[in-house]
Write an enzyme that holds these catalytic residues in place. Structure first.
Site, PDB file in Angstrom:
ATOM      1  N   CYS A  83      21.962 -34.311 -63.846  1.00 54.23           N
ATOM      2  CA  CYS A  83      22.931 -35.305 -63.400  1.00 54.23           C
ATOM      3  C   CYS A  83      22.777 -35.385 -61.890  1.00 54.23           C
ATOM      4  O   CYS A  83      22.145 -34.530 -61.281  1.00 54.23           O
ATOM      5  CB  CYS A  83      24.369 -34.868 -63.693  1.00 54.23           C
ATOM      6  SG  CYS A  83      24.769 -34.815 -65.446  1.00 54.23           S
ATOM      7  N   ASN A  85      27.245 -31.523 -61.627  1.00 53.99           N
ATOM      8  CA  ASN A  85      25.854 -31.409 -62.041  1.00 53.99           C
ATOM      9  C   ASN A  85      25.597 -29.948 -62.367  1.00 53.99           C
ATOM     10  O   ASN A  85      25.800 -29.083 -61.531  1.00 53.99           O
ATOM     11  CB  ASN A  85      24.937 -31.877 -60.896  1.00 53.99           C
ATOM     12  CG  ASN A  85      23.460 -31.597 -61.146  1.00 53.99           C
ATOM     13  OD1 ASN A  85      22.693 -31.407 -60.205  1.00 53.99           O
ATOM     14  ND2 ASN A  85      23.033 -31.572 -62.386  1.00 53.99           N
ATOM     15  N   GLY A  86      25.152 -29.700 -63.601  1.00 56.39           N
ATOM     16  CA  GLY A  86      24.872 -28.322 -64.022  1.00 56.39           C
ATOM     17  C   GLY A  86      25.488 -28.068 -65.376  1.00 56.39           C
ATOM     18  O   GLY A  86      26.051 -28.977 -65.991  1.00 56.39           O
ATOM     19  N   GLY A 129      19.806 -39.229 -63.910  1.00 51.33           N
ATOM     20  CA  GLY A 129      20.580 -39.502 -65.116  1.00 51.33           C
ATOM     21  C   GLY A 129      20.712 -40.986 -65.336  1.00 51.33           C
ATOM     22  O   GLY A 129      21.164 -41.698 -64.432  1.00 51.33           O
ATOM     23  N   TYR A 150       9.550 -31.244 -61.550  1.00 47.14           N
ATOM     24  CA  TYR A 150       9.685 -32.517 -62.257  1.00 47.14           C
ATOM     25  C   TYR A 150      10.873 -33.352 -61.820  1.00 47.14           C
ATOM     26  O   TYR A 150      10.759 -34.572 -61.685  1.00 47.14           O
ATOM     27  CB  TYR A 150       9.833 -32.236 -63.756  1.00 47.14           C
ATOM     28  CG  TYR A 150      10.286 -33.431 -64.573  1.00 47.14           C
ATOM     29  CD1 TYR A 150       9.411 -34.468 -64.874  1.00 47.14           C
ATOM     30  CD2 TYR A 150      11.593 -33.520 -65.035  1.00 47.14           C
ATOM     31  CE1 TYR A 150       9.829 -35.565 -65.613  1.00 47.14           C
ATOM     32  CE2 TYR A 150      12.022 -34.620 -65.781  1.00 47.14           C
ATOM     33  CZ  TYR A 150      11.145 -35.636 -66.064  1.00 47.14           C
ATOM     34  OH  TYR A 150      11.557 -36.715 -66.784  1.00 47.14           O
TER      35      TYR A 150
HETATM   36  P1  AMP Z   1       6.455 -33.426 -74.171  1.00 46.34           P
HETATM   37  O1  AMP Z   1       5.498 -32.313 -73.910  1.00 46.34           O
HETATM   38  O2  AMP Z   1       5.990 -34.420 -75.151  1.00 46.34           O
HETATM   39  O3  AMP Z   1       7.802 -32.906 -74.557  1.00 46.34           O
HETATM   40  O4  AMP Z   1       6.697 -34.243 -72.834  1.00 46.34           O
HETATM   41  C1  AMP Z   1       6.357 -33.756 -71.574  1.00 46.34           C
HETATM   42  C2  AMP Z   1       6.601 -34.872 -70.600  1.00 46.34           C
HETATM   43  O5  AMP Z   1       8.001 -35.069 -70.437  1.00 46.34           O
HETATM   44  C3  AMP Z   1       6.037 -34.584 -69.229  1.00 46.34           C
HETATM   45  O6  AMP Z   1       5.337 -35.752 -68.844  1.00 46.34           O
HETATM   46  C4  AMP Z   1       7.221 -34.399 -68.319  1.00 46.34           C
HETATM   47  O7  AMP Z   1       7.035 -35.116 -67.125  1.00 46.34           O
HETATM   48  C5  AMP Z   1       8.372 -34.975 -69.071  1.00 46.34           C
HETATM   49  N1  AMP Z   1       9.540 -34.080 -69.030  1.00 46.34           N
HETATM   50  C6  AMP Z   1       9.591 -32.764 -68.854  1.00 46.34           C
HETATM   51  N2  AMP Z   1      10.852 -32.295 -68.911  1.00 46.34           N
HETATM   52  C7  AMP Z   1      11.624 -33.363 -69.137  1.00 46.34           C
HETATM   53  C8  AMP Z   1      13.012 -33.539 -69.303  1.00 46.34           C
HETATM   54  N3  AMP Z   1      13.846 -32.509 -69.258  1.00 46.34           N
HETATM   55  N4  AMP Z   1      13.461 -34.815 -69.514  1.00 46.34           N
HETATM   56  C9  AMP Z   1      12.625 -35.845 -69.568  1.00 46.34           C
HETATM   57  N5  AMP Z   1      11.297 -35.729 -69.434  1.00 46.34           N
HETATM   58  C10 AMP Z   1      10.795 -34.506 -69.227  1.00 46.34           C
END
Ligand code: AMP
Length: 462
Positions: free
Chosen positions: A2, A102-103, A28, A244
């Protein structure tokens, strides 16, 4: 996952909150809200959807006052429903109060059960409401003392921004899991701003003053700024923010996310070299690390995958069939570039593995001869209990499979992850900065009693 924002004493507090939330939208995309404070009367606008859709000129016109707090939400606790949209607000014996969080709290269930046994009625599933309920039940004579009492009972990750009738309060949990930074507007010397990331300041032409210290409770009121401290604990900023989640143009605890990602890519090239013709990122999350990889390996960086920006992040889409489709909606390969090439594809993380397999297939279909996957973080082997939306342990491919099994599952010629030490080397420019890397190492800084079991929702509002 968030974003929070707060502004003190600015004639256009709601407008600036809207802009700040816009720059935090990546944190978010489910819902957003602003509560403005007009001389002690709170005005709220909260809705599902993106910031720019919710805060029309008309909506902003209903948010008077020179103090405001805001929130963008990505469900990590509670369902994705309107009742859970933040900021939450309450009217108590001391007056009105609103909070944006957030958290994730790790002892939310136990606290909620205790409060309910004691007669509390909850109107949301949000763990943030527990904080308000704890405050409302306190016998302390003022909001700040009530907040201190509540903070003494909650455990977990929280960066909070609150407004009471005459104060803006910002809090960062004792480990500092989530970021929170203080800034000001050079053009309005009396104005203070707090935000999850400095990207919110850049848009407002605000300057960063400093990050909140872990365990700091910063009270801004007519008397100025006062800080109190909770009992000290080891500093544990979430390393996944650097990997990320945060924007690369942000600073987290003063450290550039962009530089950290370049360093991760460089380190990845050192740990997992391979002969190839092109380094291509998975946009946008893998772009900066791929640049680092290309720089260190000397292999040309190419945009071999093109992203369609008109679709949201695919990760939260519910069923597998839609997720598969989602990757194609979002990414396409450039055949002219990839034909007959040995390709290194860099992404920031591999969680379930579904996205990677789809991407490898896409690149092969575009004619690539070899596809080597490089991930600029270690295998995600444990869920996050502190606010990042990771799936349950069973869905984390690295919790049950070896690197070679994952390589086979994603159909890559080779797969290399950055090591946990390599990641720390990349982010730890300053030895004072220590991180939470529980999702990679299983070392959880705040113990978890049991896997949280979200309650069945029995009241559904359309
Ligand atoms: P997957 O291995 O199919 O679950 O997707 C990995 C991809 O999702 C990577 O490209 C990351 O950049 C992205 N990713 C990693 N963690 C998250 C998250 N918590 N929420 C949304 N996307 C994520």
């Amino acid at each position: 996952m968030c974003g929070v924002f707060g502004i003190w004493r600015h004639p256009e507090a709601a407008n600036l909150s809207y802009l700040g939330l816009h720059a935090l939208q990546h944190r978010g995309q489910e819902s957003a809200g602003v509560v403005s404070n007009d001389g002690g009367i709170l005005h709220a606008m909260r809705s599902m959807g993106h910031v720019r859709k919710i805060f029309t000129r008309e909506a902003l016109g209903h948010l008077p006052g020179d103090i405001a707090i805001g929130h963008v939400r990505y469900t990590t606790a509670g369902a994705s429903i309107a009742k859970n949209i933040q900021p939450l607000w309450a009217q108590t014996q001391l007056g009105t109060i609103a909070v944006a969080h957030n958290g994730n709290l790790v002892n939310e269930e136990a606290l909620r059960a205790r409060l309910e046994a004691d007669g509390a009625i909850f109107s949301s599933q949000s763990d943030t409401e527990v904080i308000l309920q704890l405050m409302a039940r306190s016998r302390a004579p003022d909001f700040v003392s009530q907040l201190m009492e509540a903070l003494g009972q909650i455990r977990g990750a929280y960066s909070l921004v609150l407004t009471t009738e005459d104060k803006l309060i910002a809090v960062r949990d004792p480990h500092g899991f989530r970021p929170l930074v203080l800034g000001r507007l050079p053009s309005y010397p009396g104005t203070w701003i707090v935000a999850s990331e400095t990207s919110a300041f850049d848009l407002l032409e605000a300057t960063r003053v400093r990050d909140l210290e872990p365990g700091e409770i910063l009270v801004i009121d007519g008397q100025g700024l006062t800080s109190r401290r909770m009992a000290p604990a080891p500093r544990r900023l979430c390393v996944f923010e650097h990997v990320y989640f945060a924007r690369p143009d942000s600073l987290l605890d003063g450290q550039s996310v962009y530089e950290a990602r370049i360093a991760m890519g460089e380190q990845l090239a050192v740990e997992h070299p391979v002969d190839a013709d092109a380094v291509i990122p998975v946009p946008d999350s893998g772009v900066v690390a791929a640049m680092g990889y290309a720089r260190r390996s000397g292999i040309p960086f190419e945009m071999g995958l093109i992203r369609n920006h008109y679709v949201g992040r695919t990760f939260i889409e519910p069923s597998d069939s839609i997720r598969h489709f989602g990757v194609r909606l979002k990414l396409n390969a450039v055949p002219h570039l990839l034909h007959d090439k040995r390709v290194i594809v860099v992404d920031d993380s591999l969680v379930r593995g579904t996205t990677s397999r789809k991407i490898v297939r896409l690149i092969r279909q575009a004619g690539a001869r070899e596809v080597h996957v490089r991930i600029s973080s270690p295998p995600v082997s444990g869920p996050c209990y502190y606010g990042i939306d990771t799936p349950t342990r069973a869905e984390l491919v690295a919790s049950t499979q070896s690197v070679d099994q994952i390589r086979a599952a994603i159909e890559a010629d080779s797969l290399g992850y950055l090591s946990p030490d390599g990641l720390l080397r990349a982010v730890q420019a300053d030895p004072q900065r220590t991180f939470c890397d529980a999702c990679f190492t299983g070392e959880y800084p705040v113990p978890i009693d049991a896997e949280p079991t979200p309650r069945q929702l029995r009241l559904i509002e359309l």
